[in-house]
Scaffold this motif. Structure first.
Motif, PDB file in Angstrom:
ATOM      1  N   ASP A 294      14.784  47.451  14.425  1.00 43.42           N
ATOM      2  CA  ASP A 294      14.902  46.315  14.019  1.00 43.42           C
ATOM      3  C   ASP A 294      13.369  45.636  14.001  1.00 43.42           C
ATOM      4  OD1 ASP A 294      16.275  47.645  11.740  1.00 43.42           O
ATOM      5  OD2 ASP A 294      17.705  47.973  13.339  1.00 43.42           O
ATOM      6  N   PHE A 295      13.275  45.159  15.504  1.00 44.46           N
ATOM      7  CA  PHE A 295      13.264  44.326  15.750  1.00 44.46           C
ATOM      8  C   PHE A 295      12.717  44.694  17.078  1.00 44.46           C
ATOM      9  CE2 PHE A 295      16.788  42.802  13.977  1.00 44.46           C
ATOM     10  CZ  PHE A 295      15.639  41.017  13.520  1.00 44.46           C
ATOM     11  N   ILE A 296      11.061  44.492  17.610  1.00 45.20           N
ATOM     12  CA  ILE A 296       9.869  44.259  18.545  1.00 45.20           C
ATOM     13  C   ILE A 296       9.790  42.985  19.306  1.00 45.20           C
ATOM     14  CG2 ILE A 296       8.663  45.284  19.899  1.00 45.20           C
ATOM     15  CD1 ILE A 296       9.025  48.076  18.568  1.00 45.20           C
ATOM     16  N   TYR A 297       9.862  42.699  20.498  1.00 43.98           N
ATOM     17  CA  TYR A 297       9.100  41.142  21.112  1.00 43.98           C
ATOM     18  C   TYR A 297       7.830  42.098  21.860  1.00 43.98           C
ATOM     19  CZ  TYR A 297      13.035  39.208  17.544  1.00 43.98           C
ATOM     20  OH  TYR A 297      13.223  38.434  17.535  1.00 43.98           O
ATOM     21  N   ILE A 309       8.504  39.307  35.644  1.00 46.54           N
ATOM     22  CA  ILE A 309       7.290  40.478  35.231  1.00 46.54           C
ATOM     23  C   ILE A 309       7.294  41.070  33.566  1.00 46.54           C
ATOM     24  CG2 ILE A 309       8.838  42.424  36.976  1.00 46.54           C
ATOM     25  CD1 ILE A 309       9.869  43.657  34.358  1.00 46.54           C
ATOM     26  N   ILE A 310       6.335  41.674  33.118  1.00 48.26           N
ATOM     27  CA  ILE A 310       5.800  41.040  31.925  1.00 48.26           C
ATOM     28  C   ILE A 310       6.238  42.431  30.366  1.00 48.26           C
ATOM     29  CG2 ILE A 310       4.507  41.152  29.726  1.00 48.26           C
ATOM     30  CD1 ILE A 310       5.115  38.022  31.478  1.00 48.26           C
ATOM     31  N   THR A 311       7.307  42.705  30.194  1.00 46.48           N
ATOM     32  CA  THR A 311       7.764  43.875  29.461  1.00 46.48           C
ATOM     33  C   THR A 311       7.595  43.317  27.979  1.00 46.48           C
ATOM     34  OG1 THR A 311       9.015  45.622  29.263  1.00 46.48           O
ATOM     35  CG2 THR A 311      10.267  43.396  29.790  1.00 46.48           C
ATOM     36  N   ASN A 312       8.620  44.324  27.179  1.00 50.48           N
ATOM     37  CA  ASN A 312       9.241  44.378  26.045  1.00 50.48           C
ATOM     38  C   ASN A 312      10.741  44.720  25.106  1.00 50.48           C
ATOM     39  OD1 ASN A 312       6.197  44.821  25.184  1.00 50.48           O
ATOM     40  ND2 ASN A 312       6.288  46.471  25.580  1.00 50.48           N
ATOM     41  N   PHE A 313      11.038  43.660  24.882  1.00 47.46           N
ATOM     42  CA  PHE A 313      12.303  44.491  24.455  1.00 47.46           C
ATOM     43  C   PHE A 313      12.250  45.089  22.864  1.00 47.46           C
ATOM     44  CE2 PHE A 313      12.893  40.616  23.701  1.00 47.46           C
ATOM     45  CZ  PHE A 313      14.636  40.105  23.235  1.00 47.46           C
ATOM     46  N   ASP A 348       4.595  39.575  19.500  1.00 47.50           N
ATOM     47  CA  ASP A 348       4.178  39.034  20.724  1.00 47.50           C
ATOM     48  C   ASP A 348       5.037  37.690  21.167  1.00 47.50           C
ATOM     49  OD1 ASP A 348       2.950  38.106  22.609  1.00 47.50           O
ATOM     50  OD2 ASP A 348       0.806  39.911  21.576  1.00 47.50           O
ATOM     51  N   VAL A 349       5.274  37.452  21.964  1.00 41.95           N
ATOM     52  CA  VAL A 349       5.862  35.949  22.296  1.00 41.95           C
ATOM     53  C   VAL A 349       5.077  35.164  23.250  1.00 41.95           C
ATOM     54  CG1 VAL A 349       7.967  36.444  21.529  1.00 41.95           C
ATOM     55  CG2 VAL A 349       7.498  36.837  24.630  1.00 41.95           C
ATOM     56  N   GLU A 350       3.742  35.848  23.765  1.00 41.17           N
ATOM     57  CA  GLU A 350       2.647  35.481  25.517  1.00 41.17           C
ATOM     58  C   GLU A 350       3.164  35.352  26.408  1.00 41.17           C
ATOM     59  OE1 GLU A 350       1.074  32.826  22.459  1.00 41.17           O
ATOM     60  OE2 GLU A 350      -0.150  34.421  21.510  1.00 41.17           O
TER      61      GLU A 350
END
Length: 385
Positions: A294-297, A309-313, A348-350
């Protein structure tokens, strides 16, 4: 045919949202009962009535049932939109009623509908009870099948927002179909071919409304499933799964597409001699694929023991019944590169820093209340104003 107008003219405005219970449909059924066409054929585990509604005088007999899974209500709404059409005075309604006799079980699992669960009150999935027939609801469906002797069966369901289309486009599976297998080899005989022809007609019309958003379910054979059993018993059976349309969590758009598919498929049956080979067209309908959250950041910054670290959730809604109200609550579903997955909402929260009220690290099944950076706060997955 102007399907947009047809749907608007027959929309059942008393049914909306996702939480549809017996209390919502009983007054509508009574409205149709001028000629005693509505009958109570039995009771659920908890003693709630299960209704059958027959209408039409045609030689082709069609059995439709909905909410076999109690939390799958979109097709119930579409079915009542269709019944409104049949109870109108249009030429289309007259044609349908002269060509077909319809037998509808609009809510096979009223206990599950009230509890908003897939299973019945005994915790049994009725769509895995086609052989053992351990539940009263399963027995009522089978006895109706045997007494009505349908020429076609329509098995009406919902599917989750996780499904997309297996293709180059990244779109949700808004409506999906299946002509179930009747044996382990998944052979295609004359009976299954009839179901396939109708699905091809439904897919063709839906491509005009939701191009590249129609899918085909996996046809692995399971004789315990109702569709597979009825196909095995030589009755063409069509599975319709109502899925997600962009932003439409209440599935008010999706009900329209199911309504259109129902009408177009039935028109195809009575307007065409179903003998032409459309198997290739059916096989060209892309498979359903689990490829959505439903959501991807993307590109969030997380502080693991002072190492950033830089990742996604990803977040996924859980549909939770709270005080007889259906609430969509978002929970963390996945963390990582999320390759192959898309979000119905993406951001994309940059490299903004993730913070929450606990340990400032997203955890699986954690309710989605967090901030990104110092100023952007999220509640239930959405930015809090």
């Amino acid at each position: 045919m102007n399907y947009e107008n047809l749907f608007s003219q027959n929309l059942e405005t008393n049914l909306n949202g996702r939480y549809i219970t017996l209390n919502a449909i009983e007054p509508l059924l009574l409205r149709f009962n001028s000629d005693n066409q509505v009958q109570i054929i039995g009771q659920s585990v908890l003693g709630k009535p299960i209704y059958k509604y027959e209408i039409g005088t045609g030689k082709t007999r069609v059995l439709l049932w909905s909410q076999m899974h109690g939390n799958e209500s979109t097709t119930t709404k579409a079915l009542f939109d269709f019944l409104n059409l049949l109870n109108g005075n249009s030429d289309l309604a007259k044609n349908l009623l002269s060509e077909f006799t319809f037998c509808c079980l609009p809510m096979l699992n009223p206990d599950g509908a009230f509890l908003y669960t897939r299973e019945n009150a005994n915790g049994i999935d009725l769509n895995r009870d086609a052989q053992n027939l351990t539940q009263p609801e399963s027995k009522l469906l089978r006895s109706t099948f045997e007494s009505f002797k349908p020429d076609f069966c329509y098995n009406l369901h919902d599917q989750r927002t996780i499904y997309g289309i297996e293709s180059d486009t990244i779109k949700p599976a808004t409506v999906s179909f299946l002509a179930p297998a009747y044996n382990e080899n998944r052979d295609i005989n004359e009976v299954r071919t009839k179901a396939i022809q109708v699905i091809v007609a439904m897919n063709k019309i839906l491509q005009e409304f939701i191009p590249n958003q129609v899918g085909r379910f996996d046809d692995s054979f399971n004789i315990n499933c109702v569709g597979d059993t009825f196909q095995f018993l030589n009755v063409p059976t069509i599975l319709i799964e109502a899925g997600h349309f962009q932003g439409d969590y209440d599935r008010e758009f999706t009900r329209k597409f199911v309504f259109i598919a129902l009408v177009e498929g039935l028109k195809h049956i009575y307007e065409n001699d179903i003998v032409c080979n459309k198997i290739e067209d059916y096989m060209n309908i892309p498979h359903n694929k689990i490829c959505f959250y439903d959501f991807i950041y993307k590109n969030i910054k997380i502080n693991y023991d002072n190492n950033k670290i830089i990742t996604n959730f990803a977040l996924q809604f859980k549909e939770e019944l709270i005080d007889n109200q259906l609430v969509f609550n978002a929970y963390t579903a996945a963390i990582g590169d999320l390759e192959g997955f898309s979000g119905h909402f993406e951001c994309d929260v940059e490299e903004a820093l993730y913070e929450d009220l606990e340990i400032n690290i997203p955890k699986i099944d954690q309710k989605a209340e967090f901030s990104l950076g110092k100023s952007i706060k999220f509640v239930n997955g959405l930015i809090k104003n």
